[in-house]
Design an enzyme around this catalytic site. Structure first.
Site, PDB file in Angstrom:
ATOM      1  N   PHE A 242      15.788   4.129  -8.038  1.00 55.88           N
ATOM      2  CA  PHE A 242      14.366   4.003  -7.703  1.00 55.88           C
ATOM      3  C   PHE A 242      13.572   4.958  -8.568  1.00 55.88           C
ATOM      4  O   PHE A 242      13.818   6.161  -8.564  1.00 55.88           O
ATOM      5  CB  PHE A 242      14.084   4.298  -6.222  1.00 55.88           C
ATOM      6  CG  PHE A 242      12.634   4.089  -5.871  1.00 55.88           C
ATOM      7  CD1 PHE A 242      12.139   2.818  -5.594  1.00 55.88           C
ATOM      8  CD2 PHE A 242      11.742   5.158  -5.865  1.00 55.88           C
ATOM      9  CE1 PHE A 242      10.796   2.604  -5.311  1.00 55.88           C
ATOM     10  CE2 PHE A 242      10.394   4.956  -5.573  1.00 55.88           C
ATOM     11  CZ  PHE A 242       9.918   3.679  -5.296  1.00 55.88           C
TER      12      PHE A 242
ATOM     13  N   ASP B 258      15.860  11.839 -13.284  1.00 56.15           N
ATOM     14  CA  ASP B 258      14.782  11.697 -12.315  1.00 56.15           C
ATOM     15  C   ASP B 258      15.126  12.581 -11.121  1.00 56.15           C
ATOM     16  O   ASP B 258      15.950  12.219 -10.280  1.00 56.15           O
ATOM     17  CB  ASP B 258      14.654  10.230 -11.897  1.00 56.15           C
ATOM     18  CG  ASP B 258      13.533  10.002 -10.875  1.00 56.15           C
ATOM     19  OD1 ASP B 258      13.080  10.997 -10.264  1.00 56.15           O
ATOM     20  OD2 ASP B 258      13.125   8.842 -10.684  1.00 56.15           O
TER      21      ASP B 258
ATOM     22  N   LYS C 234       7.344  14.827  -5.700  1.00 55.74           N
ATOM     23  CA  LYS C 234       7.533  15.024  -4.255  1.00 55.74           C
ATOM     24  C   LYS C 234       7.331  16.463  -3.742  1.00 55.74           C
ATOM     25  O   LYS C 234       6.224  16.835  -3.414  1.00 55.74           O
ATOM     26  CB  LYS C 234       8.886  14.458  -3.842  1.00 55.74           C
ATOM     27  CG  LYS C 234       8.897  12.929  -3.921  1.00 55.74           C
ATOM     28  CD  LYS C 234       9.885  12.284  -2.985  1.00 55.74           C
ATOM     29  CE  LYS C 234       9.583  10.811  -2.797  1.00 55.74           C
ATOM     30  NZ  LYS C 234      10.182   9.920  -3.787  1.00 55.74           N
TER      31      LYS C 234
HETATM   32  C1  LIG Z   1       9.710   8.840  -4.682  1.00 50.66           C
HETATM   33  C2  LIG Z   1      10.405   8.691  -5.972  1.00 50.66           C
HETATM   34  C3  LIG Z   1       9.720   8.243  -7.115  1.00 50.66           C
HETATM   35  C4  LIG Z   1       8.287   7.773  -7.089  1.00 50.66           C
HETATM   36  O1  LIG Z   1       7.410   8.796  -6.743  1.00 50.66           O
HETATM   37  P1  LIG Z   1       5.892   8.434  -6.357  1.00 50.66           P
HETATM   38  O2  LIG Z   1       5.257   9.782  -6.227  1.00 50.66           O
HETATM   39  O3  LIG Z   1       5.923   7.666  -5.091  1.00 50.66           O
HETATM   40  O4  LIG Z   1       5.331   7.648  -7.470  1.00 50.66           O
HETATM   41  C5  LIG Z   1      10.421   8.203  -8.301  1.00 50.66           C
HETATM   42  N1  LIG Z   1      11.708   8.569  -8.373  1.00 50.66           N
HETATM   43  C6  LIG Z   1      12.379   9.003  -7.296  1.00 50.66           C
HETATM   44  C7  LIG Z   1      13.817   9.417  -7.440  1.00 50.66           C
HETATM   45  C8  LIG Z   1      11.766   9.076  -6.058  1.00 50.66           C
HETATM   46  O5  LIG Z   1      12.445   9.467  -4.985  1.00 50.66           O
END
Ligand SMILES: *Cc1c(COP(=O)(O)O)cnc(C)c1O
Length: 397
Positions: free
Chosen positions: A123, A210, A239
């Site tokens: 994701f 990520d 986050k």
């Molecule tokens: C939540 C998340 C995103 C997206 O972040 P947003 O601030 O909602 O755009 C991307 N990568 C990972 C691993 C995430 O957990």
């Protein structure tokens, strides 16, 4: 717009690990707004820092130098070992920056159609490029045509990456979460990162991590990659970085440093004084209050406590995670558990259909952790007894 299936709950205030709804009912927040409020709610030092910065200066512009942004950039470089930072406002934006950086890096090497290896169940966000990088049909469906330039392989499978290296000469980078969050708290093997580093080095690819969910102390280190001795070329954060004030960051080092030149990328809000003050204070509190060690200890305590409480419960497949990134996999879809947990006063999440996800505050203490264990194990046992059909139990797994 009706983009969320919301729970019938309106939260009004919070303190530490607890939040209260409009009717005054108290909930244990084991989700933190999805790994955002890592210091819990209403941390006095954070509130003071945000208030003071708001009174001084909230926003200027990246047309000018921004002292708070420079301080945060230096702090992030110091704790990560990375060289450079670009600031934006969210996780998907941080990943957009990483994707753009990889493409620019590729063009610099003479690759006209650069491609990035991404993972199944990954994701990376909901913008058009990051949803294309995401490994979930649910996220992509209806938004075709997807952005080209992504090659998908199974997660935690080095042979699959090696195979792509052999037959796709457009690849310039690998983008991966070391612990897949939305994908179900899937933890890679210890040698996966080493293997990826080797393949990337051998092929001149950027290793891009990520760490939007796994970063900022959540797994017991500042960043999940620091459980190993390798370093990425690019890392994205968001986050938990500013405890709820929107921020994102894309860090680069080595071959990825210096790729972006003035004019290549930008953001109006990105790295403004308010968000950077919140992030600087978040990092200071994590360090001063020893919250990474606490995340390690409380994560172990919660996983072990749940294992003991759920031992022998048919339908519980696995209890896993790292630090305070915790997944409990059932052999049965359990979305309903989220709503059922509201009754005794517990905020949790279910992801990938059958994985209960916990992302509690980094400063959760032993006492609250024990309440979490007993509330959640009772809920899971009760849920499985009531909802899981008997024939599922009889089926070999
Ligand atoms: C939540 C998340 C995103 C997206 O972040 P947003 O601030 O909602 O755009 C991307 N990568 C990972 C691993 C995430 O957990």
């Amino acid at each position: 717009m009706h983009t969320y299936k919301r729970l019938p709950l309106t939260l009004e205030r919070g303190e530490g690990c607890w939040v209260w709804d409009k009717q005054g009912k108290r909930y244990l927040d084991a989700l933190c707004g999805i790994a955002v409020c890592g210091l819990g709610h209403g941390h006095p030092r954070l509130v003071q820092a945000i208030s003071e910065q708001a009174a001084k200066l909230i926003h200027t512009s990246n047309l000018y130098e921004i002292e708070r942004q420079e301080q945060l950039g230096e702090r992030l470089a110091a704790i990560s070992g990375m060289d450079e930072v670009f600031f934006c406002n969210s996780g998907c934006e941080a990943n957009e920056a990483a994707i753009k950086l990889a493409r620019l890096y590729g063009h610099g090497k003479g690759v006209d159609m650069p491609a990035i290896i991404v993972m199944e169940k990954a994701f990376h966000g909901r913008t058009i490029a990051t949803l294309s990088a995401t490994g979930s049909r649910k996220v992509q469906a209806g938004f075709e045509p997807l952005v080209p330039g992504f090659v998908r392989v199974p997660f935690d499978d080095l042979a699959a990456v090696t195979k792509v290296a052999g037959n796709n000469h457009n690849v310039v980078a690998v983008l991966v979460e070391l612990i897949q969050g939305e994908g179900g708290i899937n933890v890679c093997h210890a040698d996966y990162l080493h293997g990826l580093r080797k393949i990337c080095d051998a092929n001149g690819w950027l290793l891009m991590l990520d760490e939007v969910q796994s970063g900022t102390g959540r797994t017991g280190k500042w960043f999940a990659f620091q459980h190993s001795d390798i370093k990425p070329d690019v890392m994205t954060l968001a986050k938990g970085l500013a405890s709820g004030v929107p921020i994102g960051a894309c860090l680069a080092s080595g071959a990825a440093a210096g790729v972006f030149k003035p004019g290549n990328h930008g953001s109006t809000f990105g790295g403004n004084p308010l968000a950077c003050a919140a992030a600087l204070t978040t990092l200071a509190i994590i360090e001063d209050e020893n919250l990474m060690a606490n995340a390690t200890a409380m994560g172990d305590l919660i996983r072990n406590g749940l294992r003991a409480a759920l031992q022998g419960t048919a339908g519980v497949r696995d209890i896993r995670g790292m630090g305070l990134m915790i997944g409990i996999e059932l052999d049965y879809p359990c979305d309903e558990l989220v709503k059922q947990a509201l009754e005794p006063g517990l905020l949790i999440n279910v992801t990938a259909d059958n994985v209960v996800r916990l992302l509690p505050p980094l400063n959760i203490d032993r006492n609250v952790a024990k309440q979490l264990i007993s509330m959640l194990s009772a809920l899971i046992v009760n849920f499985l007894n009531r909802s899981r059909p008997a024939q599922t139990a009889a089926k070999p797994s």
